[in-house]
Scaffold this active site. Structure first.
Site, mmCIF file in Angstrom:
data_model
loop_
_atom_site.group_PDB
_atom_site.id
_atom_site.type_symbol
_atom_site.label_atom_id
_atom_site.label_comp_id
_atom_site.label_asym_id
_atom_site.label_seq_id
_atom_site.Cartn_x
_atom_site.Cartn_y
_atom_site.Cartn_z
ATOM 1 N N LYS A 175 0.849 -1.211 0.000
ATOM 2 C CA LYS A 175 0.000 0.000 0.000
ATOM 3 C C LYS A 175 0.877 1.250 0.000
ATOM 4 C CE LYS A 175 -4.321 1.835 1.108
ATOM 5 N NZ LYS A 175 -4.117 3.186 1.448
ATOM 6 N N ASN A 193 -5.299 9.783 -11.599
ATOM 7 C CA ASN A 193 -4.539 8.534 -11.402
ATOM 8 C C ASN A 193 -4.315 7.776 -12.715
ATOM 9 O OD1 ASN A 193 -4.758 9.285 -8.763
ATOM 10 N ND2 ASN A 193 -6.034 7.570 -8.099
HETATM 11 C C1 LIG Z 1 -5.457 4.688 -3.706
HETATM 12 C C2 LIG Z 1 -5.355 6.186 -3.881
HETATM 13 C C3 LIG Z 1 -4.132 6.533 -4.671
HETATM 14 C C4 LIG Z 1 -6.603 6.553 -4.652
HETATM 15 O O1 LIG Z 1 -6.593 7.834 -5.180
HETATM 16 C C5 LIG Z 1 -5.275 6.832 -2.519
HETATM 17 O O2 LIG Z 1 -5.175 6.150 -1.523
HETATM 18 C C6 LIG Z 1 -5.229 8.300 -2.320
HETATM 19 O O3 LIG Z 1 -5.625 9.058 -3.206
HETATM 20 O O4 LIG Z 1 -4.791 8.679 -1.219
#
Ligand SMILES: CC(C)(CO)C(=O)C(=O)O
Ligand SMILES: NC(=O)C1=CN([C@@H]2O[C@H](COP(=O)(O)OP(=O)(O)OC[C@H]3O[C@@H](n4cnc5c(N)ncnc54)[C@H](O)[C@@H]3O)[C@@H](O)[C@H]2O)C=CC1
Length: 303
Positions: A175, A193
């Protein structure tokens, strides 16, 4: 279960609200949200709908079976200070970034957690569920963890999609690789993204995907130096999978930059740099991304 949610913003209000369907929940946050929840309850709208009536306060109760920490990563030290004198059965972070080590300063077993639910506090007393994801909990070390099992059962009892994992160290680092790759790159390049997937046509528009990939590879290298088995290929695949699945998302860090708010770069790319230094691993991409975002924060006056 008696559950305290420390940090009743977007994610804390959503998950605290969902948990209130089956447990005694206290949301710890700030006014006017706290006063509104006390007076009128909490409404959840969007992909899940519910009207719930949790307790709400601006300070944490002195005891509880479980504390969920959902403040932004840069507020973790203040959360630990506020919880220091309490008597809690367990504490679990659902924040992005490596924050669990700070929580270990508390006199309670720490459960590692991640959340991929999407939440947005629209106004006081009203939170939108923008995506039904999953909560994953597990021990800080590899292997089964009875406290995490108990936390997982409590989440499931409230119909929160939850996995209890016995390989949480690898999941946390994967993660981290995803967030280190996607968040800083999208924030600095001002792209959604989906711009990080591929690089199409070849030779054009491939700089952002390459940056994200390099940040993820470096994160995997540091994970391995920490004894966590995460390959470069797994880290890259995770970035591509999440960037594709959330192609039209503006990452949380891009949103922070757009609203001129402090970012979580210290707990993401900055944490990769800190850990890399312990093991003498080179992480030039994460170092540069961290410096650029810290410089932007200073320029914007939010640091
Ligand atoms: C998974 C993701 C990248 C999704 O935008 C995220 O966790 C975030 O924006 O903080
Ligand atoms: N919003 C989302 O969809 C998701 C967020 N996350 C992560 O969860 C964490 C929280 O994110 P958000 O909920 O979006 O942030 P947020 O800013 O909406 O919520 C944090 C809340 O904590 C409160 N807070 C901070 N310090 C406090 C204190 N000392 N006492 C009382 N209240 C305090 C703030 O007032 C704020 O309302 C971050 O690490 C984020 O990356 C992870 C997955 C999804």
């Amino acid at each position: 279960m008696d559950i305290v949610v420390f940090g009743a913003g977007s994610l804390g209000s959503l998950l605290g609200g969902l948990l209130a369907r089956a447990h005694d929940v206290t949301l710890v946050g700030r006014d006017p949200h706290v006063s509104t929840v006390r007076k009128d309850g909490l409404r959840i709208e969007g992909e899940v709908e519910a009207d719930v009536d949790p307790d709400a306060d601006t300070t944490a109760p002195e005891s509880a079976d479980l504390v969920l920490v959902t403040v932004k990563s840069y507020d973790t030290a203040a959360a630990v200070e506020a919880l220091a004198d309490g008597d809690y059965g367990a504490v679990c972070s659902l924040q992005n970034g490596l924050t669990e080590e700070r929580l270990a300063e508390l006199d309670a077993p720490v459960v590692a957690g991640t959340a991929s639910y999407g939440a947005r506090l629209r106004e006081s007393g009203l939170v939108d569920c923008t995506g039904v994801g999953r909560v994953v909990v597990g021990g800080l070390d590899r292997g089964p963890d009875p406290v995490a099992e108990r936390v997982g059962r409590a989440f499931r009892a409230a119909d929160v999609r939850t996995l209890v994992a016995s390989d949480m160290p690898r999941r946390r680092w994967e993660k981290l690789a995803v967030n280190a790759g996607i968040n800083a790159t999208t924030a600095l390049c001002r792209v959604e993204n989906g711009a990080l997937v591929g690089g199409d046509p070849p030779g054009k528009g491939e700089n952002a995907p390459r940056l994200a990939r390099e940040a993820a590879h470096e994160t995997a290298r540091v994970a391995r130096a920490e004894g966590v088995p995460l390959s470069n290929r797994q880290a890259r695949a995770a970035v591509e999978r999440v960037a594709s699945a959330t192609a039209t998302n503006r990452s949380s860090m891009l949103q922070d930059v757009e609203s001129r708010s402090r970012t979580e770069v210290d707990a993401l790319n900055g944490a990769v740099v800190d850990r890399a230094e312990r093991h003498d691993v080179g992480v030039p991409t994460n170092r540069t991304l961290t410096r650029l975002l810290r410089a932007w924060e200073r320029g914007a006056g939010v640091r």
